[in-house]
Design an enzyme around this catalytic site. Structure first.
Site, mmCIF file in Angstrom:
data_model
loop_
_atom_site.group_PDB
_atom_site.id
_atom_site.type_symbol
_atom_site.label_atom_id
_atom_site.label_comp_id
_atom_site.label_asym_id
_atom_site.label_seq_id
_atom_site.Cartn_x
_atom_site.Cartn_y
_atom_site.Cartn_z
ATOM 1 N N ARG A 164 49.332 36.315 41.786
ATOM 2 C CA ARG A 164 48.880 35.131 42.766
ATOM 3 C C ARG A 164 49.908 34.206 42.518
ATOM 4 O O ARG A 164 49.596 33.035 42.815
ATOM 5 C CB ARG A 164 47.438 34.752 42.408
ATOM 6 C CG ARG A 164 46.431 35.845 42.753
ATOM 7 C CD ARG A 164 46.405 36.224 44.153
ATOM 8 N NE ARG A 164 45.006 36.820 44.421
ATOM 9 C CZ ARG A 164 44.972 38.025 44.220
ATOM 10 N NH1 ARG A 164 45.941 38.689 43.711
ATOM 11 N NH2 ARG A 164 43.700 38.641 44.375
ATOM 12 N N SER A 238 38.380 33.961 46.390
ATOM 13 C CA SER A 238 38.310 33.621 44.542
ATOM 14 C C SER A 238 38.788 32.324 44.492
ATOM 15 O O SER A 238 39.947 32.004 44.906
ATOM 16 C CB SER A 238 39.153 34.785 44.074
ATOM 17 O OG SER A 238 38.846 35.946 44.056
ATOM 18 N N GLU A 332 42.890 29.460 41.924
ATOM 19 C CA GLU A 332 43.970 30.007 42.860
ATOM 20 C C GLU A 332 43.946 29.272 44.134
ATOM 21 O O GLU A 332 45.372 29.457 44.944
ATOM 22 C CB GLU A 332 43.099 31.382 43.257
ATOM 23 C CG GLU A 332 43.916 32.340 43.732
ATOM 24 C CD GLU A 332 43.390 33.394 44.488
ATOM 25 O OE1 GLU A 332 43.386 33.520 45.722
ATOM 26 O OE2 GLU A 332 42.688 34.590 43.938
HETATM 27 N N1 EPU Z 1 31.829 40.397 38.254
HETATM 28 C C1 EPU Z 1 30.933 39.694 37.464
HETATM 29 N N2 EPU Z 1 30.203 38.737 38.426
HETATM 30 C C2 EPU Z 1 30.278 38.595 39.620
HETATM 31 C C3 EPU Z 1 31.251 39.477 40.191
HETATM 32 C C4 EPU Z 1 32.062 40.193 39.435
HETATM 33 O O1 EPU Z 1 30.536 39.727 36.421
HETATM 34 O O2 EPU Z 1 29.562 37.846 40.310
HETATM 35 C C5 EPU Z 1 32.840 40.945 37.385
HETATM 36 C C6 EPU Z 1 32.244 42.534 37.069
HETATM 37 O O3 EPU Z 1 32.686 43.050 36.089
HETATM 38 C C7 EPU Z 1 33.430 43.293 38.090
HETATM 39 C C8 EPU Z 1 34.571 42.267 37.828
HETATM 40 O O4 EPU Z 1 34.225 41.180 37.733
HETATM 41 O O5 EPU Z 1 33.783 44.487 37.713
HETATM 42 C C9 EPU Z 1 35.749 42.340 38.942
HETATM 43 O O6 EPU Z 1 35.213 41.986 40.258
HETATM 44 P P1 EPU Z 1 35.629 42.219 41.588
HETATM 45 O O7 EPU Z 1 35.989 43.766 41.616
HETATM 46 O O8 EPU Z 1 34.861 41.683 42.798
HETATM 47 O O9 EPU Z 1 37.201 41.565 41.553
HETATM 48 P P2 EPU Z 1 37.400 40.149 41.013
HETATM 49 O O10 EPU Z 1 38.225 40.495 39.723
HETATM 50 O O11 EPU Z 1 36.537 39.031 40.891
HETATM 51 C C10 EPU Z 1 39.908 40.095 42.224
HETATM 52 C C11 EPU Z 1 40.687 39.499 43.157
HETATM 53 C C12 EPU Z 1 40.178 39.462 44.468
HETATM 54 C C13 EPU Z 1 40.025 41.028 45.133
HETATM 55 C C14 EPU Z 1 39.414 41.763 43.951
HETATM 56 C C15 EPU Z 1 39.547 43.274 44.362
HETATM 57 C C16 EPU Z 1 41.348 37.645 41.740
HETATM 58 C C17 EPU Z 1 41.308 35.983 41.659
HETATM 59 N N3 EPU Z 1 40.554 38.087 42.850
HETATM 60 O O12 EPU Z 1 38.637 39.656 42.150
HETATM 61 O O13 EPU Z 1 40.842 38.680 45.419
HETATM 62 O O14 EPU Z 1 39.638 41.051 46.282
HETATM 63 O O15 EPU Z 1 39.932 41.504 42.540
HETATM 64 O O16 EPU Z 1 40.862 43.779 44.041
HETATM 65 O O17 EPU Z 1 42.408 38.121 41.401
HETATM 66 C C18 EPU Z 1 41.180 36.593 46.353
HETATM 67 O O18 EPU Z 1 42.187 36.537 45.889
HETATM 68 O O19 EPU Z 1 40.654 35.698 47.341
HETATM 69 C C19 EPU Z 1 40.116 37.778 46.303
HETATM 70 C C20 EPU Z 1 39.001 37.588 46.899
#
Ligand code: EPU
Length: 336
Positions: A164, A238, A332
């Site tokens: 990012r 995010s 972010e």
């Molecule tokens: N999780 C929780 N609580 C929640 C949501 C998620 O505990 O409410 C935990 C779970 O363990 C889950 C893990 O977080 O397995 C990962 O969640 P998710 O797959 O939704 O991904 P993320 O790490 O929260 C990142 C990116 C997203 C992208 C997704 C999928 C960042 C900051 N965000 O989110 O990007 O869509 O992975 O690859 O790296 C963005 O940049 O705006 C964005 C949405």
């Protein structure tokens, strides 16, 4: 091209913050930009480039000139049996471009479906999702220097991409307006199922025959099931980055929270959403803003919030994560 005085930015940012830009212009081509930059009345004013406005939080009125980039055009400029080089106008909507790519049966960006924002904003923060980052397909970009109006090409190594991040968020911040982005896509089938949630979903659906179009559909389904539609609820995806920690920190955290999820590639990342949820912020609501009930990493404007109110909520979340886990969350979203 019109230069507008006192333009509301309400419809130009996905957080739906009603701030005012002192001066505002929409540019549709390079000539518009060069005209603006040579305009004696405004060429000394501070400038802010706005694409889709989906990764910013505006906390005050903008005193200088806001330039809204609407440079369009998607063109295949070179191709062979294996791949195609595409030139895309920076003002194209990112997801329209992804849709175009899957309709043309190209591979490479289908995992980046439904990410809001413009093509020109994509390299600035090296957008990423479901195991793919923009840098994986990026070749070069063209930009205009806001100080001397010169056109410059930035190759991949000039952009200093990381998670990012890019040079355009650091040393080159606010110095250029991106006009074109060049992306190389595959014509042969290459699917990236590294992200566990995507792999599981495909297993669940029992899908065998996959192409980029199908992956796009699945990604859209996953995203719609947990991320709010910015057309309905103001948000910027995010809000925080997933923090990178070292092995010792991970071991310490695992002692207290054996169930803590983490991703290990070159570095160890833990989901910021997990930390925030653990502190009971998920679904938290103030009068005007809050934390989305289906995903703890998304701050929402549900009732005419000001940027300052959302910034305050973000500070409170950061503070509580630091107190409990000794981890500093980094935004972010760009806070203006
Ligand atoms: N999780 C929780 N609580 C929640 C949501 C998620 O505990 O409410 C935990 C779970 O363990 C889950 C893990 O977080 O397995 C990962 O969640 P998710 O797959 O939704 O991904 P993320 O790490 O929260 C990142 C990116 C997203 C992208 C997704 C999928 C960042 C900051 N965000 O989110 O990007 O869509 O992975 O690859 O790296 C963005 O940049 O705006 C964005 C949405």
């Amino acid at each position: 091209m019109k230069i507008i005085n006192s333009q509301s930015l309400l419809n130009y940012n996905s957080f739906k913050i009603d701030a005012i830009a002192n001066l505002f212009a929409i540019v549709k081509n390079k000539k518009d930009i060069l005209d603006l930059l040579s305009n004696q009345k405004i060429n000394k004013k501070p400038k802010l480039i706005l694409g889709g406005g989906s990764n910013i939080l505006i906390t005050k009125n903008i005193s200088g000139l806001v330039i809204h980039n609407k440079i369009k055009g998607i063109k295949i400029i070179q191709e062979d049996k294996e791949s195609a080089m595409i030139q895309v106008g920076a003002g194209e909507n990112w997801d329209d471009f992804v849709k175009w790519s899957t309709q043309h049966k190209f591979y490479g960006i289908e995992n980046l479906s439904l990410i809001p924002g413009s093509v020109g904003a994509a390299p600035i923060q090296n957008i990423g999702a479901y195991g793919v980052e923009l840098k994986d397909v990026f070749i070069k970009l063209e930009a205009i220097n806001l100080t001397n109006s010169e056109t410059q090409i930035f190759n991949k190594s000039d952009c200093l991409f990381s998670y990012r991040e890019s040079a355009f968020k650091k040393q080159l911040k606010n110095k250029f307006i991106i006009t074109k982005v060049f992306i190389k896509l595959k014509k042969t089938k290459k699917i990236n199922l590294n992200y566990h949630i995507l792999k599981e979903k495909i297993k669940q659906l029992g899908l065998k025959k996959l192409d980029s179009q199908k992956i796009r559909e699945i990604i859209i389904e996953i995203r719609n099931s947990k991320l709010p539609n910015p057309k309905k609820i103001g948000n910027a995806g995010s809000f925080f980055k997933n923090p990178i920690i070292n092995q010792e920190q991970l071991i310490e955290l695992q002692k207290k929270y054996p169930e803590i999820p983490f991703f290990k590639k070159e570095k160890i990342k833990i989901p910021a959403a997990w930390l925030i949820e653990k502190l009971n912020w998920k679904g938290y609501q103030e009068e005007s803003c809050g934390v989305y009930e289906k995903h703890a990493l998304i701050l929402i404007n549900h009732n005419k919030a000001t940027g300052q109110e959302i910034a305050n909520l973000s500070k409170n979340i950061k503070h509580s994560v630091y107190e409990k886990f000794n981890i500093t969350l980094e935004e972010e979203v760009c806070i203006l």
